[in-house]
Design a protein around this motif. Structure first.
Motif, PDB file in Angstrom:
ATOM      1  N   ALA A 126     -95.381  45.862  53.803  1.00  0.00           N
ATOM      2  CA  ALA A 126     -96.237  45.616  52.846  1.00  0.00           C
ATOM      3  C   ALA A 126     -97.578  46.756  52.989  1.00  0.00           C
ATOM      4  O   ALA A 126     -98.005  47.092  51.963  1.00  0.00           O
ATOM      5  CB  ALA A 126     -96.947  44.473  53.003  1.00  0.00           C
ATOM      6  N   ARG A 170    -105.950  32.062  65.550  1.00  0.00           N
ATOM      7  CA  ARG A 170    -105.741  32.160  63.988  1.00  0.00           C
ATOM      8  C   ARG A 170    -104.486  32.825  63.661  1.00  0.00           C
ATOM      9  O   ARG A 170    -104.042  34.064  63.837  1.00  0.00           O
ATOM     10  CB  ARG A 170    -106.946  33.031  63.332  1.00  0.00           C
ATOM     11  N   GLN A 201     -88.286  40.193  54.554  1.00  0.00           N
ATOM     12  CA  GLN A 201     -88.646  38.468  54.451  1.00  0.00           C
ATOM     13  C   GLN A 201     -87.570  37.754  54.277  1.00  0.00           C
ATOM     14  O   GLN A 201     -87.317  36.745  54.760  1.00  0.00           O
ATOM     15  CB  GLN A 201     -89.688  38.234  53.531  1.00  0.00           C
ATOM     16  N   ASP A 223    -101.763  42.522  61.181  1.00  0.00           N
ATOM     17  CA  ASP A 223    -102.575  41.678  60.369  1.00  0.00           C
ATOM     18  C   ASP A 223    -103.990  42.177  60.280  1.00  0.00           C
ATOM     19  O   ASP A 223    -104.711  42.492  59.035  1.00  0.00           O
ATOM     20  CB  ASP A 223    -102.827  40.386  60.748  1.00  0.00           C
ATOM     21  N   CYS A 279     -87.040  38.263  45.559  1.00  0.00           N
ATOM     22  CA  CYS A 279     -86.230  39.034  46.411  1.00  0.00           C
ATOM     23  C   CYS A 279     -86.423  38.411  47.665  1.00  0.00           C
ATOM     24  O   CYS A 279     -85.960  39.202  48.791  1.00  0.00           O
ATOM     25  CB  CYS A 279     -86.953  40.416  46.244  1.00  0.00           C
ATOM     26  N   ASP A 280     -87.475  37.541  48.067  1.00  0.00           N
ATOM     27  CA  ASP A 280     -87.379  37.029  49.596  1.00  0.00           C
ATOM     28  C   ASP A 280     -85.984  36.017  49.720  1.00  0.00           C
ATOM     29  O   ASP A 280     -85.842  35.305  50.853  1.00  0.00           O
ATOM     30  CB  ASP A 280     -88.724  36.436  49.967  1.00  0.00           C
ATOM     31  N   TRP A 314     -93.680  38.066  45.592  1.00  0.00           N
ATOM     32  CA  TRP A 314     -92.337  38.703  45.957  1.00  0.00           C
ATOM     33  C   TRP A 314     -92.183  39.066  44.358  1.00  0.00           C
ATOM     34  O   TRP A 314     -92.155  38.341  43.463  1.00  0.00           O
ATOM     35  CB  TRP A 314     -91.660  37.781  46.382  1.00  0.00           C
ATOM     36  N   THR A 339    -102.197  33.887  57.094  1.00  0.00           N
ATOM     37  CA  THR A 339    -101.089  33.124  56.220  1.00  0.00           C
ATOM     38  C   THR A 339     -99.632  33.561  55.944  1.00  0.00           C
ATOM     39  O   THR A 339     -98.679  32.759  55.564  1.00  0.00           O
ATOM     40  CB  THR A 339    -101.842  33.099  54.842  1.00  0.00           C
ATOM     41  N   TRP A 340     -99.641  35.006  55.814  1.00  0.00           N
ATOM     42  CA  TRP A 340     -98.356  35.513  55.632  1.00  0.00           C
ATOM     43  C   TRP A 340     -97.167  35.067  56.573  1.00  0.00           C
ATOM     44  O   TRP A 340     -96.194  35.153  56.167  1.00  0.00           O
ATOM     45  CB  TRP A 340     -98.530  37.075  55.464  1.00  0.00           C
ATOM     46  N   ARG A 355     -94.119  42.892  57.246  1.00  0.00           N
ATOM     47  CA  ARG A 355     -95.478  42.998  56.979  1.00  0.00           C
ATOM     48  C   ARG A 355     -95.843  44.512  56.929  1.00  0.00           C
ATOM     49  O   ARG A 355     -96.695  45.221  56.477  1.00  0.00           O
ATOM     50  CB  ARG A 355     -96.392  42.395  58.209  1.00  0.00           C
ATOM     51  N   SER A 406     -88.902  30.616  54.915  1.00  0.00           N
ATOM     52  CA  SER A 406     -88.562  29.293  54.738  1.00  0.00           C
ATOM     53  C   SER A 406     -86.699  29.486  55.199  1.00  0.00           C
ATOM     54  O   SER A 406     -86.264  30.480  54.629  1.00  0.00           O
ATOM     55  CB  SER A 406     -88.875  28.854  53.393  1.00  0.00           C
ATOM     56  N   HIS A 413     -90.440  44.995  51.503  1.00  0.00           N
ATOM     57  CA  HIS A 413     -91.237  43.915  52.190  1.00  0.00           C
ATOM     58  C   HIS A 413     -90.596  42.625  51.861  1.00  0.00           C
ATOM     59  O   HIS A 413     -90.194  41.674  52.693  1.00  0.00           O
ATOM     60  CB  HIS A 413     -92.494  43.910  51.335  1.00  0.00           C
ATOM     61  N   ALA A 414     -90.189  42.381  50.611  1.00  0.00           N
ATOM     62  CA  ALA A 414     -89.397  41.161  50.191  1.00  0.00           C
ATOM     63  C   ALA A 414     -88.109  40.864  50.904  1.00  0.00           C
ATOM     64  O   ALA A 414     -87.776  39.928  51.447  1.00  0.00           O
ATOM     65  CB  ALA A 414     -89.357  40.999  48.441  1.00  0.00           C
ATOM     66  N   TRP A 424    -105.442  36.893  53.433  1.00  0.00           N
ATOM     67  CA  TRP A 424    -104.046  37.409  53.041  1.00  0.00           C
ATOM     68  C   TRP A 424    -103.945  37.226  51.436  1.00  0.00           C
ATOM     69  O   TRP A 424    -103.680  38.202  50.741  1.00  0.00           O
ATOM     70  CB  TRP A 424    -102.812  36.783  53.769  1.00  0.00           C
ATOM     71  N   ARG A 457    -105.898  39.828  50.097  1.00  0.00           N
ATOM     72  CA  ARG A 457    -105.026  41.149  49.782  1.00  0.00           C
ATOM     73  C   ARG A 457    -104.204  40.978  48.493  1.00  0.00           C
ATOM     74  O   ARG A 457    -104.063  42.160  47.979  1.00  0.00           O
ATOM     75  CB  ARG A 457    -104.366  41.205  51.018  1.00  0.00           C
TER      76      ARG A 457
END
Lengths: 555, 309
Positions: free
Chosen positions: B60, B295, B83, B119, A387-388, A374, B298-299, B57, B304, B79-80, A338, A341
């Motif tokens: 993204a 696995r 999230q 992913d 922006c998150d 972000w 990571t994204w 995702r 949070s 995308h943001a 990631w 990427r």
């Protein structure tokens, strides 16, 4: 920060005057019979105003501010200005002055002292061929060593007395009756010269990003080009905004001291390995004792970089190869897919500046470092809101956001023939002839002017070519006692048509956003070719391309 | 047609940003969640949060494929924003005491499979596929679930958060349908060929195998929560209605596929569809943990509930 604020005031100052002038010109055109009279009246009025202004100034300030004269006035005492001085002296012109706004020489290498600051071009190529240094300690030298080299130039060529510090130029205007430039400084001094050399540097004004709430932040703000060496980063929560050439040098250093470091990236750049090494003593001794070996080194570096043009400037199989090299570098250094990427560029290599680093990617993967991709929504009192929806709180924000590169303006008003103002003419993008001369602005020479930037080779190689070209022009003005040496408008236009045609086929104009281009996508910055082509172009001063008016003759 | 000015949309998106810190997550009202509601709501919120995250995702991947810079930027913001929705929903879960410490709730197995697929393959999918599936997911799952939530939950903070979330989503849908129509322009034959070629791509078949049971699982979860499934279907029909209101939109083969599939999902009598898919859902539950993708990308860890970091 005060510096760039002042500079901004400078650049915005001419606008109202220019508008008035435009209106006056329009009116005059409407009444052709009255045109000449109007222009004359206007010119007289302007002269009176200037005279009144300067007399007021001299009254208000001290008497020492009398007009000082020199054959050549050089604006700036960085690499360009000092190189110009050396070349002039070597050409037998000794009547010049350098006006420097700061109190030290060195320009960008005096300003950029952030931790890790270094040059991306090998030192044996990033130095003047006419002032070689066999003692470079590393292949890529740090900023302190480069600054030391610049200071050494001042000593070696005895330039100290020629430099006038704290002379921040605010205005330059050409007096066509006398064939002289008049240069005013913020300090109230007035300089006059037969020729002016613009050596103020393209990367001299720090730029802050256009982010809402920039001034709301209550913590410490540091710009990479105005580093605060007294600020202790240890244990602090630190942000770095930007991931360009300065950032990739700062981040590995800050990561070592900061408590936590968050890196805010908008666009990932292409990063390739940096083949840096310390030069062994025997090698330095060899370079000193056998100058031919040093010259051979410079030649080897020069031609290696020339080949890179094929990868960086144009889209070729070498471009793919360079991209593959960079991606392999990324894959070998970053394990998480990631993050890989996030760090993979989505534009062609060369479109923006290619970065060199071995320790940037590893630094991003340290436990105390986070890469944030972000978009930034705003800066708040305590940190950066992305922006998150999260507010990242910091003690200090480092802006590694580069410089205001003048692509469509001048750092201060420059007035040429018939009161024309260069900033206004360049508002849609800067244009010059061979990057040095501009039609309508006689006896004026630019260094790092429009379309003089290399994407693949040492800027100083280009600079030397410009300096020698300017010396040719200045010699003509002085030796032939010219009042006016002005490039012909048609020649300049032809030159630019050709340039833009060639630029359209380069990687810079292939669709990404970069500081090379204006908002409208006009490339006023880069030279579309090999350094060798640029040097060949500069090696010939074609007299027919210039309009000449001798001092004694009439215009 | 839903012709929107993407430049204006981007400016609007930029000026409409909000942060978790704008909401007082400790304001009174958390106790309005009834004891009976609590366990179901917990499962529901976890699913919702994950769907937002999965949608993020998707955006993204779309940002990488966007045909122009404006759309690329819009997708980067979306995308943001998705999230942010996931973060806000996690903050609600935290408020309602639904988090196990600071732990991220486990996604259900269908979501896990979708996450895995996104992913691995989403960046390789053509914009047409994601550009059609994402509006469907948004409208059916996001839209329906959010409405349902506001109908059943009285906590004012929840309403406050979802007012903002829905505001964002309306822009996502506007752009979603615009792109759907944009891609409907041009030669139908070429589009059909491309579609067939894409369908034959084994990576896409894997994607379908993850997406299809997810819809049915969400239906089951919604029903378990006491929402009439008709509400979900009404939303899914909205996709067909809005996406198909112009000739361009209807000409997009992916619109045709997704909306036809939507019709099958909605029609409970279509045993030929539901029997095998429901079986797939049940079978997913039997996939032993050790065979599930171990696995975690990571994204996934980026969520949070904390307004500040």
């Amino acid at each position: 920060m005060s510096n760039e604020n002042e500079q901004n005031q400078n650049t915005t100052a001419p606008a109202p005057a220019a508008k008035k002038k435009k209106a006056a010109t329009r009116k005059a055109a409407a009444r052709p019979a009255a045109k000449k009279a109007a222009v004359k009246r206007k010119a007289t009025a302007r002269k009176k105003a200037v005279a009144a202004k300067s007399s007021r100034r001299s009254d208000a300030q001290s008497k020492r501010n009398a007009v000082k004269e020199a054959s050549v006035v050089i604006v700036g005492a960085g690499f360009a200005g000092l190189g110009m001085a050396i070349r002039l002296r070597q050409a037998g012109v000794d009547d010049f002055v350098l006006l420097e706004r700061a109190d030290k020489v060195g320009g960008t290498w005096r300003d950029n002292t952030y931790p890790g600051a270094a040059c991306d071009i090998p030192s044996h190529l990033y130095s003047y061929s006419f002032a070689p240094n066999p003692h470079w300690s590393r292949h890529f030298s740090g900023s302190a060593e480069i600054l030391g080299y610049i200071e050494h130039l001042v000593k070696q060529y005895g330039l100290r007395d020629k430099i006038h510090f704290q002379q921040d130029v605010t205005d330059a205007r050409f007096d066509e009756t006398k064939g002289q430039w008049r240069v005013d400084t913020r300090q109230g001094d007035v300089w006059q010269g037969r020729a002016v050399v613009m050596a103020q540097g393209p990367l001299s004004n720090a730029s802050f990003p256009d982010i809402e709430g920039l001034t709301d932040f209550k913590g410490k703000r540091i710009h990479s080009a105005r580093w605060d060496h007294d600020y202790d980063f240890s244990g602090k929560r630190v942000a770095v905004i930007g991931t360009g050439a300065s950032a990739v040098q700062i981040i590995p250093e800050l990561a070592k001291t900061a408590g936590t470091l968050k890196v805010f990236q908008r666009t990932p750049a292409w990063v390739i390995p940096r083949p840096d090494y310390a030069t062994p003593d025997w090698n330095k001794a060899l370079f000193e004792k056998l100058p031919l070996t040093r010259k051979a080194m410079r030649q080897a570096l020069y031609w290696t970089h020339e080949t890179m043009a094929l990868a960086v400037i144009w889209n070729s199989p070498l471009t793919r190869l360079a991209e593959r090299l960079s991606l392999t570098h990324l894959r070998s250094q970053v394990k998480d897919d990631w993050m890989r990427r996030q760090l993979t560029p989505d534009f062609r290599i060369g479109c923006k500046r290619v970065l060199l680093s071995n320790d940037y990617y590893p630094a991003l993967q340290r436990d105390n470092v986070d890469l944030i991709t972000w978009p930034i929504a705003r800066i708040a009192e305590n940190g950066v809101r992305t922006c998150d929806g999260i507010e990242h709180q910091f003690d200090c924000i480092v802006f590694a956001t580069g410089f205001d590169v003048p692509k469509s303006g001048t750092p201060f008003p420059i007035r040429g023939l018939n009161g024309r103002e260069l900033g206004e003419e360049w508002s849609g993008g800067a244009r010059a002839y061979k990057s040095v001369s501009v039609a309508g602005y006689p006896n004026l020479f630019f260094t790092f002017g429009p379309n003089s930037g290399p994407g693949h080779n040492s800027a100083l190689v280009y600079m030397e070519a410009q300096l020698d070209y300017a010396v040719e022009g200045i010699r003509r003005i002085l030796d032939h006692d010219l009042k006016i040496l002005d490039v012909r408008e048609s020649v300049q236009q032809r030159h630019n048509r050709h340039l833009q045609k060639r630029l359209a086929r380069t990687n810079w104009n292939s669709g990404c956003k970069s500081w090379y281009l204006t908002e409208d996508g006009y490339n006023a910055t880069m030279y579309p070719g090999f350094a060798s082509q640029y040097r060949r172009q500069m090696s010939r001063f074609v007299d027919q391309h210039y309009r000449r008016v001798p001092q004694t003759g009439s215009a | 047609m839903a012709n929107i000015d993407l430049d204006k949309m981007l400016a609007k998106v930029k000026s409409s940003q909000w942060a978790l810190a704008d909401i007082d997550w400790d304001a009174p009202g958390a106790d309005l969640i009834t004891e009976e509601q609590w366990p179901k709501l917990k499962a529901f919120m976890a699913d919702l949060m994950w769907i937002e995250h999965v949608g993020a995702r998707g955006f993204a991947a779309m940002a990488k494929k966007a045909p122009d810079d404006t759309l690329k930027q819009i997708y980067t913001y979306f995308h943001a924003e998705e999230q942010r929705h996931a973060n806000a929903e996690m903050a609600l879960m935290k408020r309602w005491g639904m988090l196990d410490g600071d732990e991220l709730p486990e996604p259900n197995k269908n979501l896990k499979l979708v996450i895995q697929w996104l992913d691995k393959y989403s960046d390789d999918m053509p914009l047409e596929v994601l550009g059609s599936v994402i509006p469907m997911l948004e409208i059916a799952l996001d839209g329906a679930l959010c409405t349902f939530l506001l109908d059943t939950v009285d906590d004012p903070v929840c309403h406050q958060a979802f007012a903002r979330i829905n505001d964002d989503e309306s822009r996502h849908l506007g752009v979603g349908f615009h792109v759907l129509e944009m891609q409907g322009r041009g030669d139908l034959y070429i589009k059909a060929l491309k579609t067939v070629a894409t369908v034959l791509d084994p990576r896409l078949i894997l994607g379908i195998a993850s997406y299809v049971p997810l819809l049915n699982r969400m239906r089951d979860n919604v029903v378990a929560m006491g929402l009439s499934e008709e509400k979900l279907y009404a939303c899914m029909k909205k996709f067909e209605r809005i996406g198909g209101r112009t000739a361009q939109g209807r000409r997009n083969p992916w619109y045709q596929i997704i909306s036809r599939h939507g019709r099958m999902v909605v029609n409970r009598d279509n045993r030929a569809y539901h029997a095998p898919v429901d079986l797939m859902v049940r079978l997913t539950d039997y996939i032993p943990e050790r065979l599930m993708p171990s696995r975690v990308p990571t994204w996934v860890k980026g969520i949070s509930y904390r307004p500040t970091a």
